[in-house]
Write a protein that holds these residues in place. Sequence first.
Motif, PDB file in Angstrom:
ATOM      1  N   ILE A  34      38.753  42.332  41.270  1.00  0.00           N
ATOM      2  CA  ILE A  34      39.651  42.153  42.417  1.00  0.00           C
ATOM      3  C   ILE A  34      40.734  41.129  42.090  1.00  0.00           C
ATOM      4  O   ILE A  34      41.919  41.320  42.406  1.00  0.00           O
ATOM      5  CB  ILE A  34      38.846  41.720  43.661  1.00  0.00           C
ATOM      6  CG1 ILE A  34      38.250  42.948  44.342  1.00  0.00           C
ATOM      7  CG2 ILE A  34      39.719  40.979  44.655  1.00  0.00           C
ATOM      8  CD1 ILE A  34      39.266  43.836  45.041  1.00  0.00           C
ATOM      9  N   VAL A  35      40.356  40.037  41.456  1.00  0.00           N
ATOM     10  CA  VAL A  35      41.339  39.013  41.089  1.00  0.00           C
ATOM     11  C   VAL A  35      42.378  39.601  40.138  1.00  0.00           C
ATOM     12  O   VAL A  35      43.585  39.355  40.276  1.00  0.00           O
ATOM     13  CB  VAL A  35      40.639  37.797  40.451  1.00  0.00           C
ATOM     14  CG1 VAL A  35      41.662  36.842  39.850  1.00  0.00           C
ATOM     15  CG2 VAL A  35      39.798  37.076  41.490  1.00  0.00           C
ATOM     16  N   LYS A  36      41.937  40.402  39.186  1.00  0.00           N
ATOM     17  CA  LYS A  36      42.868  41.021  38.242  1.00  0.00           C
ATOM     18  C   LYS A  36      43.838  41.950  38.956  1.00  0.00           C
ATOM     19  O   LYS A  36      45.044  41.965  38.657  1.00  0.00           O
ATOM     20  CB  LYS A  36      42.088  41.783  37.176  1.00  0.00           C
ATOM     21  CG  LYS A  36      42.967  42.397  36.100  1.00  0.00           C
ATOM     22  CD  LYS A  36      42.132  43.092  35.036  1.00  0.00           C
ATOM     23  CE  LYS A  36      43.023  43.714  33.966  1.00  0.00           C
ATOM     24  NZ  LYS A  36      42.207  44.403  32.917  1.00  0.00           N
ATOM     25  N   VAL A  37      43.335  42.732  39.920  1.00  0.00           N
ATOM     26  CA  VAL A  37      44.205  43.636  40.680  1.00  0.00           C
ATOM     27  C   VAL A  37      45.249  42.842  41.461  1.00  0.00           C
ATOM     28  O   VAL A  37      46.432  43.202  41.492  1.00  0.00           O
ATOM     29  CB  VAL A  37      43.365  44.517  41.624  1.00  0.00           C
ATOM     30  CG1 VAL A  37      44.265  45.266  42.601  1.00  0.00           C
ATOM     31  CG2 VAL A  37      42.538  45.511  40.823  1.00  0.00           C
ATOM     32  N   CYS A  38      44.826  41.751  42.091  1.00  0.00           N
ATOM     33  CA  CYS A  38      45.759  40.932  42.877  1.00  0.00           C
ATOM     34  C   CYS A  38      46.824  40.291  41.983  1.00  0.00           C
ATOM     35  O   CYS A  38      47.992  40.178  42.373  1.00  0.00           O
ATOM     36  CB  CYS A  38      44.997  39.852  43.642  1.00  0.00           C
ATOM     37  SG  CYS A  38      43.952  40.477  44.980  1.00  0.00           S
ATOM     38  N   GLN A  39      46.436  39.874  40.803  1.00  0.00           N
ATOM     39  CA  GLN A  39      47.374  39.197  39.910  1.00  0.00           C
ATOM     40  C   GLN A  39      48.394  40.152  39.300  1.00  0.00           C
ATOM     41  O   GLN A  39      49.524  39.756  39.009  1.00  0.00           O
ATOM     42  CB  GLN A  39      46.605  38.473  38.804  1.00  0.00           C
ATOM     43  CG  GLN A  39      45.816  37.269  39.299  1.00  0.00           C
ATOM     44  CD  GLN A  39      44.975  36.633  38.212  1.00  0.00           C
ATOM     45  OE1 GLN A  39      44.702  37.253  37.177  1.00  0.00           O
ATOM     46  NE2 GLN A  39      44.546  35.396  38.434  1.00  0.00           N
ATOM     47  N   THR A  40      48.006  41.404  39.085  1.00  0.00           N
ATOM     48  CA  THR A  40      48.918  42.363  38.460  1.00  0.00           C
ATOM     49  C   THR A  40      49.780  43.109  39.475  1.00  0.00           C
ATOM     50  O   THR A  40      50.769  43.736  39.093  1.00  0.00           O
ATOM     51  CB  THR A  40      48.125  43.389  37.630  1.00  0.00           C
ATOM     52  OG1 THR A  40      47.148  44.027  38.470  1.00  0.00           O
ATOM     53  CG2 THR A  40      47.419  42.707  36.472  1.00  0.00           C
ATOM     54  N   ALA A  41      49.420  43.058  40.766  1.00  0.00           N
ATOM     55  CA  ALA A  41      50.202  43.756  41.790  1.00  0.00           C
ATOM     56  C   ALA A  41      51.497  42.995  42.076  1.00  0.00           C
ATOM     57  O   ALA A  41      51.568  41.773  41.905  1.00  0.00           O
ATOM     58  CB  ALA A  41      49.380  43.900  43.068  1.00  0.00           C
TER      59      ALA A  41
END
Length: 537
Positions: A247-254
């Motif tokens: 989830i953190v990775k998705v938030c950072q790349t969005a």
Amino acid sequence: MEVTKDGHYVLHEQPDVQLLQKKFQTIPSASVDFCVSSCLRATVRLVNLQCCIGETVWCFTTSGMRLVGQDEILIVLAKQEDDFLPPRDIFVHLSEIWLHAKQGNVIGNLGHSIIGLGGSDVGFLGNRNNAGFLFIRQSHQCMAKLNLPEAPYLFGVLMTRWEVPWAKLFPLRLMLRLGAEYRYYPCPLVSFRNRKPVFEEVGHTVMNLLCDFRNFQYHLPFVENADCCMEKGVITMRIPRYRYDQIVKVCQTANEHVLPIGLSFSSRVDAHLVCVQNLENGQYETQAINIHDKGRQITGTSFIIFNASLKGTEMDECRTSVVEDGIMIQTSAPGLEQLKAALKSVKNFTFKALSTPAHKNDEGPSSLPEERNAVVIEWTDERKTCNAGVKSPIDGKDMTGIESRRVSLKHSTDFVNGNLSVRCTEVFLDDEKDPATTTREELDLSRLAENLALATCSVLRMHLYDYRDSGITRIGLRVCLGPDIVEYDVGSKGERFLPPVLMEFDDKIMPLLNECARLWGNRPRLEMELLFRVFPH
């Protein structure tokens, strides 16, 4: 291949074709073993699935894929009138999958394989449109009459060349679309070799913004085991706590305006949105499929997109719309930032339905049907689902939820005795403490597993023929380390080895464990289980 009374296999390199055909004249037929390679066997049986799909099928079940770190595979292929023997192309492709896995290219759930027939004019299974297989796990499908291999295993469903882009970038959409085509939830396990494709040219879809259909360099970001469902005016997205890193990775790349999240298929829903392409005009439509003879109460979605396109609204307000087989959540820019902050802090978050109607000057997909739903994003403490159905060979312990690592051939060593070998193929690690918060500088668990594997194989090698004669092919070694415990167990077929047998392991294993226990100190209990396999060399 035939099995003798004492359990040994006899290989017929040039079998009598007429005799082989007779074996498949009755339905259900006897199981016939085919030697694909020295380490890979495929068992074939002809069965009638009148109970569910209403077809007579060839059921191919592999044995030996796990030696190269690949889940065992079932391919259920609808029989044609001119089929007197199981199609040879299936055996060829199973061999290709085995060789690719040997090189480290392992197929998982919703993975795919591509046919490698080169310049064949006939095509795979007599059809040049057949391109490969989409591999799925069984959920609600009937498996009566099928020969099931050792868990975990995958079902291969035949796909056409038009469907390959979806298999690569958004396989869940393809799986559900096949389910809608045959009205079988969520997807039939049977492959039909001459069926029409369910997708053609990609055309105009919201996925064009999120996936690279030209070079396949990027795709919709996924969070494994996260799901989203619609029920009684509420849209609920559930995220397991152990997927926090994803989830953190998705938030950072969005980007700052859009947060797209690909979801997993959930067995707790009884229906699912499906994206159907109208092959006449190429447009995409939304349908829904559900479990047979069961009404729709909880409907799953394949993705969710949070879009900061609303203006002049409260931070916790949103407007929801169905987009193809997913959900679009329109909110304000501050609302999206607040959501991202909540996700990074592992906090639940709720959007309430927008009380005012849509305005023409609102940005976003205003032409989509508007739904008045509250949106709840919640974290769950659900148990991990990996290794479902796997049992320990030592005592039958359920290994569901225990993480494991397949040992690649690059990092494994075969111990040979005559024409038999033994190899460590998998390591299960059951640690009471979160690995992300545990410092393991003093004790390298990978090195420990490697040393234990070498020590155990050196003992097992001396008894390979005894194991073969006893029908033993899987052997487990379990070690436990903790503040007040240092022990190990070895066993097979659900029974621990007797103390006289274990004495042979003491000289090899106990020195390793005592040294590791000294380094482990007072840290929480650690349990590690190594799986070994005996196979023909």
